[in-house]
Design a protein around this motif. Structure first.
Motif, PDB file in Angstrom:
ATOM      1  N   SER A 189      41.066  36.784  39.427  1.00 16.07           N
ATOM      2  CA  SER A 189      41.771  37.850  38.744  1.00 16.07           C
ATOM      3  C   SER A 189      43.204  37.921  39.285  1.00 16.07           C
ATOM      4  CB  SER A 189      41.044  39.176  38.995  1.00 16.07           C
ATOM      5  OG  SER A 189      41.733  40.261  38.408  1.00 16.07           O
ATOM      6  N   GLY A 190      44.072  38.626  38.556  1.00 16.13           N
ATOM      7  CA  GLY A 190      45.393  38.946  39.074  1.00 16.13           C
ATOM      8  C   GLY A 190      46.379  37.806  39.183  1.00 16.13           C
ATOM      9  N   GLU A 191      46.079  36.650  38.584  1.00 12.05           N
ATOM     10  CA  GLU A 191      47.023  35.525  38.688  1.00 12.05           C
ATOM     11  C   GLU A 191      48.333  35.849  37.997  1.00 12.05           C
ATOM     12  OE1 GLU A 191      48.967  31.684  37.557  1.00 12.05           O
ATOM     13  OE2 GLU A 191      48.305  33.358  36.306  1.00 12.05           O
ATOM     14  N   GLU A 192      48.248  36.443  36.814  1.00 18.00           N
ATOM     15  CA  GLU A 192      49.462  36.710  36.041  1.00 18.00           C
ATOM     16  C   GLU A 192      50.359  37.752  36.721  1.00 18.00           C
ATOM     17  OE1 GLU A 192      50.314  34.919  33.681  1.00 18.00           O
ATOM     18  OE2 GLU A 192      48.589  34.253  32.493  1.00 18.00           O
ATOM     19  N   MET A 193      49.804  38.536  37.624  1.00 17.63           N
ATOM     20  CA  MET A 193      50.586  39.546  38.341  1.00 17.63           C
ATOM     21  C   MET A 193      51.129  39.032  39.668  1.00 17.63           C
ATOM     22  SD  MET A 193      48.499  43.087  37.656  1.00 17.63           S
ATOM     23  CE  MET A 193      48.458  43.833  36.030  1.00 17.63           C
ATOM     24  N   LEU A 237      45.585  53.244  41.558  1.00  6.38           N
ATOM     25  CA  LEU A 237      45.479  51.834  41.903  1.00  6.38           C
ATOM     26  C   LEU A 237      44.857  51.035  40.757  1.00  6.38           C
ATOM     27  CD1 LEU A 237      44.188  52.018  45.596  1.00  6.38           C
ATOM     28  CD2 LEU A 237      46.551  51.878  44.783  1.00  6.38           C
ATOM     29  N   ILE A 238      45.184  49.749  40.730  1.00  8.19           N
ATOM     30  CA  ILE A 238      44.568  48.798  39.799  1.00  8.19           C
ATOM     31  C   ILE A 238      43.538  47.997  40.585  1.00  8.19           C
ATOM     32  CG2 ILE A 238      44.969  46.761  38.351  1.00  8.19           C
ATOM     33  CD1 ILE A 238      47.818  47.831  37.893  1.00  8.19           C
ATOM     34  N   THR A 239      42.390  47.766  40.000  1.00 15.87           N
ATOM     35  CA  THR A 239      41.346  46.973  40.653  1.00 15.87           C
ATOM     36  C   THR A 239      41.115  45.679  39.891  1.00 15.87           C
ATOM     37  OG1 THR A 239      40.226  48.918  41.554  1.00 15.87           O
ATOM     38  CG2 THR A 239      38.928  46.901  41.380  1.00 15.87           C
ATOM     39  N   GLY A 240      41.255  44.571  40.594  1.00 19.48           N
ATOM     40  CA  GLY A 240      40.952  43.255  40.046  1.00 19.48           C
ATOM     41  C   GLY A 240      39.623  42.760  40.585  1.00 19.48           C
ATOM     42  N   PHE A 255      28.231  38.556  42.908  1.00 20.80           N
ATOM     43  CA  PHE A 255      29.191  37.563  42.441  1.00 20.80           C
ATOM     44  C   PHE A 255      30.630  38.103  42.454  1.00 20.80           C
ATOM     45  CE2 PHE A 255      25.325  35.845  40.407  1.00 20.80           C
ATOM     46  CZ  PHE A 255      25.446  34.499  40.744  1.00 20.80           C
ATOM     47  N   PHE A 256      30.803  39.393  42.676  1.00 22.58           N
ATOM     48  CA  PHE A 256      32.123  40.011  42.552  1.00 22.58           C
ATOM     49  C   PHE A 256      32.793  40.214  43.906  1.00 22.58           C
ATOM     50  CE2 PHE A 256      31.184  42.454  38.328  1.00 22.58           C
ATOM     51  CZ  PHE A 256      31.247  41.252  37.638  1.00 22.58           C
ATOM     52  N   GLN A 257      34.076  39.941  43.938  1.00 20.45           N
ATOM     53  CA  GLN A 257      34.941  40.330  45.052  1.00 20.45           C
ATOM     54  C   GLN A 257      36.071  41.154  44.460  1.00 20.45           C
ATOM     55  OE1 GLN A 257      37.791  37.517  46.814  1.00 20.45           O
ATOM     56  NE2 GLN A 257      37.024  38.082  48.849  1.00 20.45           N
ATOM     57  N   THR A 258      36.041  42.457  44.677  1.00 18.24           N
ATOM     58  CA  THR A 258      37.049  43.329  44.083  1.00 18.24           C
ATOM     59  C   THR A 258      38.186  43.580  45.064  1.00 18.24           C
ATOM     60  OG1 THR A 258      35.865  45.316  44.777  1.00 18.24           O
ATOM     61  CG2 THR A 258      35.374  44.453  42.590  1.00 18.24           C
ATOM     62  N   PHE A 259      39.355  43.873  44.519  1.00 20.15           N
ATOM     63  CA  PHE A 259      40.519  44.213  45.340  1.00 20.15           C
ATOM     64  C   PHE A 259      41.362  45.213  44.558  1.00 20.15           C
ATOM     65  CE2 PHE A 259      41.361  40.431  42.852  1.00 20.15           C
ATOM     66  CZ  PHE A 259      42.611  40.662  42.292  1.00 20.15           C
ATOM     67  N   SER A 260      41.987  46.125  45.275  1.00 13.53           N
ATOM     68  CA  SER A 260      42.794  47.165  44.644  1.00 13.53           C
ATOM     69  C   SER A 260      44.220  47.095  45.157  1.00 13.53           C
ATOM     70  CB  SER A 260      42.202  48.553  44.937  1.00 13.53           C
ATOM     71  OG  SER A 260      40.915  48.677  44.368  1.00 13.53           O
TER      72      SER A 260
END
Length: 412
Positions: free
Chosen positions: A178-182, A99-102, A73-78
């Motif tokens: 993830s990462g919308e606020e960034m 790095l940050i991972t979302g 279910f996960f799609q990660t990105f860094s």
């Protein structure tokens, strides 16, 4: 402590067998996602990963198929944190401690059709504050109940309802971004690394801050110009709301990433409030009946188009000037539900240019300097022309009376 205990209870319940008869309400989901235990769900933190696991387990319990990477279910990105707040984030290969991972969470309903509707909502928030926060008194947990546990809660209910026999005309892809606020990072990454062909996507519906429906039942709906099918459909499906229509497919939320790939979009939004990007955005303040109305409205929109095949895409007029670069800020929260001429102020920040000039909540900005302000986009374009230290006049409509104020811009 009460929130923590309830959160743990919910997570343990969700881990039960899929055939469990426990029925989650929107309030259950928001209460967990907006609990103090998740520490504001900032991208890349332990709290955000707890939220991702919760959503994953909810998807699994609902019987969705995983549609992330490698049959999960996960799609990660860094990505590397930005030094320049106006710079572009660049995605990187994972494995670097800096790095940050979302983590996007993606589930799928396969009805064996050729078209797929994407239902999206971001689940990250601001953590303990910092960049993006309007809280000025040090660190505090920003629980983000409206922004955007509300959208995720509606998404989870839709994931259950859209498995019914009345919605077989499309497949459905549910994405908690993830990462919308960034900077719309999760949706940007997905459209560049889609787990289904983008050409198969019929349209995308985005829910971001849908938890504060007001007594007038005002609902902003963005993107109505992105397909000729929308204008008739959004009104035919509407039985409850005072709609504030906006044509543009571009805005400060994840639908933008899909629009920029020539996909029709709609974005639903119940408006700004005094708790926006502050610690007070808590679960008990949401209008859950209003959220149920929004769920019903989305189902009605989908039903209206269910047998229409793939709908046409159209570009909207203002995408080329969407994200001006700002050196200064006025220090106001715009009223995104306002559909009249100008930019109505929904909140004024302490110590900023607007407060210093005597602007108030409810004022409508109709002119800045020599430029007329007719809507949000024209306001942003005019604002982008000023530097810190510049002085200009601003004309506001205050309860029918036009007033002229002098503004001194300070660095944003």
């Amino acid at each position: 402590m009460k929130k923590l205990i309830l959160g743990i209870t919910l997570l343990s319940l969700i881990s039960c067998k899929k055939e469990s008869t426990f029925q989650y309400t929107m309030q259950d989901d928001v209460t967990f996602l907006a609990s103090d235990d998740l520490q504001g769900r900032k991208t890349g933190t332990e709290g955000e990963l707890k939220a991702a696991n919760y959503i994953k387990e909810r998807f699994a319990a609902l019987g969705l198929s995983p549609k992330g990477n490698e049959e999960t279910f996960f799609q990660t990105f860094s990505f590397a944190p930005k030094n320049d707040p106006h710079g572009e984030v660049r995605f990187r290969e994972s494995g670097n401690d800096s790095l940050i991972t979302g983590t996007n969470v993606i589930g799928y309903i396969d009805n064996k059709t050729s078209h797929t509707i994407v239902i999206g909502a971001h689940y990250d928030h601001l953590g303990m504050g910092g960049e993006g926060s309007l809280h000025r008194d040090g660190e505090a947990i920003h629980n983000g109940a409206d922004d955007n546990a509300s959208g995720v809660a509606v998404l989870l209910q839709l994931a259950q309802k859209l498995q019914g026999p009345s919605y077989k005309g499309n497949n459905y892809l549910f994405i908690a971004f993830s990462g919308e606020e960034m900077g719309l990072l999760g949706s940007n990454y997905f459209t560049k690394n889609a787990t289904i062909p983008l050409s198969e996507i019929n349209y995308m519906i985005n829910m971001d801050m849908v938890g504060r429906l007001n007594t007038e039942k005002a609902l902003a709906i963005h993107g109505v110009g992105t397909s000729p099918s929308w204008n008739q459909t959004v009104f035919a499906a509407n039985t409850s709301f005072e709609l504030a229509e906006h044509e543009s497919g571009v805005g400060p939320s994840d639908h933008t990433s899909f629009y920029l790939n020539d996909i029709p979009v709609l974005h639903l939004f119940t408006g700004q409030h005094d708790d926006y990007h502050k610690p007070g955005d808590d679960s008990e303040k949401l209008n859950y009946e209003g959220m149920q109305m929004i769920e019903d409205y989305i189902l009605a929109i989908i039903s209206e188009l269910d047998n229409n095949g793939k709908i046409a895409f159209t570009k909207t007029k203002d995408e080329s000037a969407v994200v001006p670069s700002f050196k200064v800020g006025l220090g106001v929260v715009p009223d995104y539900l306002f559909s009249g001429k100008g930019m109505r102020i929904d909140g004024v920040s302490d110590g900023k240019a607007a407060q210093n000039a005597g602007l108030e909540k409810g004022d409508v900005v109709i002119k800045m300097g020599d430029s007329t302000v007719v809507d949000m986009m024209s306001y942003m374009r005019v604002l982008s022309t000023f530097d810190a230290g510049d002085t200009t006049t601003i004309v506001i409509d205050r309860k029918g009376e036009n007033l002229t104020k002098e503004i001194v811009f300070i660095k944003d």
